[in-house]
Design an enzyme around this catalytic site. Structure first.
Site, PDB file in Angstrom:
ATOM      1  N   GLN A 140       0.858  -1.183   0.000  1.00 34.98           N
ATOM      2  CA  GLN A 140       0.000   0.000   0.000  1.00 34.98           C
ATOM      3  C   GLN A 140       0.897   1.236   0.000  1.00 34.98           C
ATOM      4  O   GLN A 140       1.870   1.282  -0.734  1.00 34.98           O
ATOM      5  CB  GLN A 140      -0.968  -0.015   1.190  1.00 34.98           C
ATOM      6  CG  GLN A 140      -2.404  -0.280   0.821  1.00 34.98           C
ATOM      7  CD  GLN A 140      -3.074   0.856   0.066  1.00 34.98           C
ATOM      8  OE1 GLN A 140      -2.578   1.976   0.018  1.00 34.98           O
ATOM      9  NE2 GLN A 140      -4.200   0.576  -0.526  1.00 34.98           N
ATOM     10  N   MET A 187      -8.514   3.545   5.524  1.00 35.40           N
ATOM     11  CA  MET A 187      -8.547   4.834   4.851  1.00 35.40           C
ATOM     12  C   MET A 187      -9.949   5.435   4.909  1.00 35.40           C
ATOM     13  O   MET A 187     -10.159   6.566   5.331  1.00 35.40           O
ATOM     14  CB  MET A 187      -8.091   4.699   3.404  1.00 35.40           C
ATOM     15  CG  MET A 187      -6.630   4.318   3.228  1.00 35.40           C
ATOM     16  SD  MET A 187      -5.476   5.638   3.693  1.00 35.40           S
ATOM     17  CE  MET A 187      -5.017   5.126   5.345  1.00 35.40           C
ATOM     18  N   GLY A 188     -10.935   4.669   4.455  1.00 34.74           N
ATOM     19  CA  GLY A 188     -12.305   5.176   4.400  1.00 34.74           C
ATOM     20  C   GLY A 188     -12.861   5.551   5.755  1.00 34.74           C
ATOM     21  O   GLY A 188     -13.771   6.378   5.850  1.00 34.74           O
ATOM     22  N   ASN A 252     -24.288  -3.330   1.536  1.00 33.31           N
ATOM     23  CA  ASN A 252     -23.420  -3.281   0.369  1.00 33.31           C
ATOM     24  C   ASN A 252     -23.771  -2.042  -0.452  1.00 33.31           C
ATOM     25  O   ASN A 252     -24.933  -1.851  -0.818  1.00 33.31           O
ATOM     26  CB  ASN A 252     -23.590  -4.538  -0.474  1.00 33.31           C
ATOM     27  CG  ASN A 252     -22.544  -4.652  -1.573  1.00 33.31           C
ATOM     28  OD1 ASN A 252     -22.320  -3.722  -2.329  1.00 33.31           O
ATOM     29  ND2 ASN A 252     -21.904  -5.812  -1.650  1.00 33.31           N
ATOM     30  N   THR A 274     -14.110   2.660  -0.795  1.00 29.09           N
ATOM     31  CA  THR A 274     -13.867   1.234  -0.649  1.00 29.09           C
ATOM     32  C   THR A 274     -12.489   0.922  -1.246  1.00 29.09           C
ATOM     33  O   THR A 274     -11.906   1.737  -1.962  1.00 29.09           O
ATOM     34  CB  THR A 274     -14.934   0.415  -1.385  1.00 29.09           C
ATOM     35  OG1 THR A 274     -14.923   0.805  -2.768  1.00 29.09           O
ATOM     36  CG2 THR A 274     -16.314   0.663  -0.801  1.00 29.09           C
ATOM     37  N   TYR A 283     -13.055  -5.441  -2.361  1.00 27.63           N
ATOM     38  CA  TYR A 283     -14.394  -5.004  -2.768  1.00 27.63           C
ATOM     39  C   TYR A 283     -15.353  -6.189  -2.678  1.00 27.63           C
ATOM     40  O   TYR A 283     -14.962  -7.340  -2.907  1.00 27.63           O
ATOM     41  CB  TYR A 283     -14.355  -4.473  -4.204  1.00 27.63           C
ATOM     42  CG  TYR A 283     -15.574  -3.693  -4.626  1.00 27.63           C
ATOM     43  CD1 TYR A 283     -15.655  -2.324  -4.421  1.00 27.63           C
ATOM     44  CD2 TYR A 283     -16.653  -4.320  -5.246  1.00 27.63           C
ATOM     45  CE1 TYR A 283     -16.772  -1.594  -4.819  1.00 27.63           C
ATOM     46  CE2 TYR A 283     -17.770  -3.611  -5.644  1.00 27.63           C
ATOM     47  CZ  TYR A 283     -17.823  -2.250  -5.427  1.00 27.63           C
ATOM     48  OH  TYR A 283     -18.927  -1.537  -5.815  1.00 27.63           O
ATOM     49  N   TYR A 332     -12.382   9.350  -4.940  1.00 25.34           N
ATOM     50  CA  TYR A 332     -11.394   9.548  -3.877  1.00 25.34           C
ATOM     51  C   TYR A 332     -10.156   8.665  -4.039  1.00 25.34           C
ATOM     52  O   TYR A 332      -9.537   8.234  -3.069  1.00 25.34           O
ATOM     53  CB  TYR A 332     -12.011   9.364  -2.475  1.00 25.34           C
ATOM     54  CG  TYR A 332     -11.288  10.255  -1.491  1.00 25.34           C
ATOM     55  CD1 TYR A 332     -10.044   9.887  -0.985  1.00 25.34           C
ATOM     56  CD2 TYR A 332     -11.783  11.495  -1.134  1.00 25.34           C
ATOM     57  CE1 TYR A 332      -9.343  10.717  -0.145  1.00 25.34           C
ATOM     58  CE2 TYR A 332     -11.090  12.333  -0.293  1.00 25.34           C
ATOM     59  CZ  TYR A 332      -9.867  11.941   0.203  1.00 25.34           C
ATOM     60  OH  TYR A 332      -9.166  12.777   1.020  1.00 25.34           O
ATOM     61  N   CYS A 420      -0.740  17.143  10.245  1.00 25.56           N
ATOM     62  CA  CYS A 420      -1.305  18.395   9.739  1.00 25.56           C
ATOM     63  C   CYS A 420      -0.635  18.676   8.407  1.00 25.56           C
ATOM     64  O   CYS A 420       0.439  18.157   8.119  1.00 25.56           O
ATOM     65  CB  CYS A 420      -1.110  19.563  10.713  1.00 25.56           C
ATOM     66  SG  CYS A 420       0.584  20.147  10.873  1.00 25.56           S
TER      67      CYS A 420
END
Length: 571
Positions: A140, A187-188, A252, A274, A283, A332, A420
């Site tokens: 990642q 992340m989401g 979903n 997602t 997913y 995103y 920040c």
């Protein structure tokens, strides 16, 4: 028993099996220097059960984003860092420690490369073949580079995006506006709190009930709705009352968006986070329960992937329909649009990515995600750094407001940390400040300073950070490599280079750096040099692409641009 031996025992090094991992804390060294110690602690922090998404499998976030290739490799990395000399550099190839070289004291202590495949073969199929052979690991962005700080790590970037969206489309913040999105993973999970920090209302769809529970526990999510009608009713009431609220809905997204359209509910903003970049592990196809999907994923991965891609196509069609009916739509950065194009959604790019829509002007100024962690493990050290930054930059009202909100609303996950966004010139000042805090004993142990790979000069990602570049250089990856080499030359403590990030194998190349402020004169040179040059490559990259803001910043800050000088466009 020596501190080193005690740590080996505490971490159960050598057992080669999954187990809970916690970063050591305090001011006592276990390694031969703070640079090695910092790498060890941050690696452990990535896998802290309070931090990582699936630490038993060494997965930190983002589908398959791992900190180490397997538990034997994790054990070997820890043992190597404990013995690593101050003039040596550890080489890590896709989560596996492969060698130690004698370098010099100013060199990085660790160099990391994750999931980099020769371009002709850079795709998920090749990756999975290599993964099955135990030859590669998906890193990642901050998972395999050992600088993940929990959901907070993406929180301010997400907040910056929603704040910029509010200003651009509504001439205000998100007060009275409803955002619909999906994904509450590593992340989401930042989305609900980011929306409420911007005073908006969020409906966040997530199929995994444990993720909703986790976001509720950590106060990133306010409430959970029993069903879609309840979620819509709660969102409409909060928007009418002009009160921020985040609502989790266990379902979903592929089933929910068409149902919203059928009910005539069109949000003000529609997006998604997602892990769509990975159709197998990130997913969930529509029409399947969470349990049934997990079963199919293992029993018939090819069918699963095909179903997931078809679901993504329908997902994007629903977003486009909501856009046509008045919603503000943006991507995103999870490669959802490109995945949908594989299944015939030729107009998937009709809504923009978040970087060209809302963030690029910040990148042109060298602005980006400046994050840090307190190796002491004491949250009071983060309070000291927060307060010191507010004193250092008294005119940065947006940053000050952010830090105050963060102190109030964000629960630390693993080692106490903060993020920040700071610009070119500001980052090196902050680095010196933090080193002085360590030097004078105002914090109890050294501070680790890093960033997401999502930054102004460190990524080549045509469907995310470098989408729609002014000069058409979206896919030119030289810039990410130059950033990587610049950070090595500048003396970062550890440097990484990855393929994939949040958009998947073959779609992005990106570099990361982490630098340690331990209060020494050497550390001051390192942190100021790295934190000047790292965003400096972003100024150069965007100036070269023709962005006048970047050219103006370079002119003002003294960043040398040979080609522009040659043409006489600046003194």
């Amino acid at each position: 028993m020596t501190p080193k031996d005690q740590l080996l025992k505490d971490l159960k090094i050598g057992c080669g099996k999954p187990r809970p991992v916690k970063a050591p804390t305090g001011s006592q060294l276990h390694c031969k220097g703070w640079y090695q110690e910092a790498a060890l602690r941050m690696l452990c922090n990535n896998l802290d059960p309070d931090n990582g998404e699936n630490p038993d499998e060494l997965i930190v976030y983002g589908g398959l984003g791992k900190a180490a290739r397997n538990w034997d490799c994790f054990d070997a990395i820890i043992k190597t860092l404990l013995d690593l000399e101050n003039n040596e550099t550890l080489l890590v190839q896709s989560g596996k420690p492969v060698g130690v070289l004698t370098t010099h004291t100013a060199a990085p202590r660790v160099l990391i490369a994750n999931a980099n495949i020769v371009p002709h073969w850079a795709n998920w199929g090749t990756f999975h073949e290599l993964d099955k052979k135990g030859l590669i690991m998906y890193g990642q962005m901050t998972a395999g580079s050992w600088i993940y700080i929990g959901t907070q790590g993406i929180l301010q970037g997400t907040y910056e995006t929603f704040a910029a969206l509010g200003q651009k489309h509504f001439k205000s913040d998100l007060t009275g506006k409803i955002v619909v999105t999906a994904g509450l993973g590593g992340m989401g999970g930042a989305q609900p709190l980011s929306v409420t920090m911007a005073n908006g209302v969020a409906i966040c769809i997530e199929i995994d009930p444990s993720r909703i529970a986790r976001r509720l526990e950590k106060r990133y999510l306010d409430v959970e709705a029993d069903d879609l009608d309840a979620a819509i009713a709660m969102a409409r009431k909060a928007a009418a009352d002009r009160k921020p609220l985040s609502i989790g809905l266990c379902a979903n997204v592929g089933d929910i968006l068409p149902a919203m359209i059928q009910k005539g509910f069109i949000p003000d903003v529609i997006t998604d986070q997602t892990s769509a970049h990975d159709e197998l592990n990130g997913y969930f196809p529509a029409g399947l329960s969470f349990k049934d999907a997990l079963t199919l994923r293992k029993s018939d991965p090819d069918t699963y992937k095909d179903m997931a891609l078809n679901a993504m196509a329908d997902h994007v069609r629903a977003i486009l329909e909501m856009k046509d009916k008045g919603a503000i739509a943006f991507d995103y950065g999870n490669n959802l649009r490109a995945q949908a194009m594989k299944k015939g959604v030729d107009n998937a790019m009709d809504y923009p990515g978040f970087v060209p829509a809302y963030i690029r002007d910040l990148f042109c100024k060298g602005e980006g995600p400046f994050r840090w962690a307190a190796l002491s493990g004491d949250p009071k050290d983060i309070k000291v750094t927060d307060d010191a930054l507010m004193q250092l930059f008294p005119k940065k009202t947006k940053m000050i407001n952010w830090l105050k909100m963060a102190q109030e609303k964000i629960e630390h996950m693993g080692l106490p940390s903060r993020i920040c966004w700071l610009g070119y010139g500001e980052r090196e000042k902050a680095g010196k400040l933090f080193n002085d805090l360590v030097r004078t004993g105002k914090v109890k142990a050294p501070i680790v300073i890093g960033r997401d790979h999502l930054d102004c000069g460190s990524v080549a990602s045509p469907f995310r950070e470098t989408e729609a570049m002014k000069d058409g250089s979206d896919a030119v990856a030289d810039w990410a490599l130059l950033n990587c080499m610049t950070n090595v030359a500048s003396g970062a403590t550890w440097v990484s280079f990855h393929d994939g990030g949040g958009v998947g194998i073959g779609y992005a190349l990106h570099a990361g750096q982490v630098t340690v402020a331990d209060g020494t004169d050497e550390a001051e040179i390192r942190v100021t040099t790295v934190l000047r040059n790292d965003p400096g490559t972003g100024i150069i990259r965007h100036a070269d692409a023709g962005y006048q803001t970047a050219i103006d910043v370079a002119n003002e800050k003294g960043v040398k641009l040979p080609m522009i000088n040659m043409h006489g466009e600046r003194p």
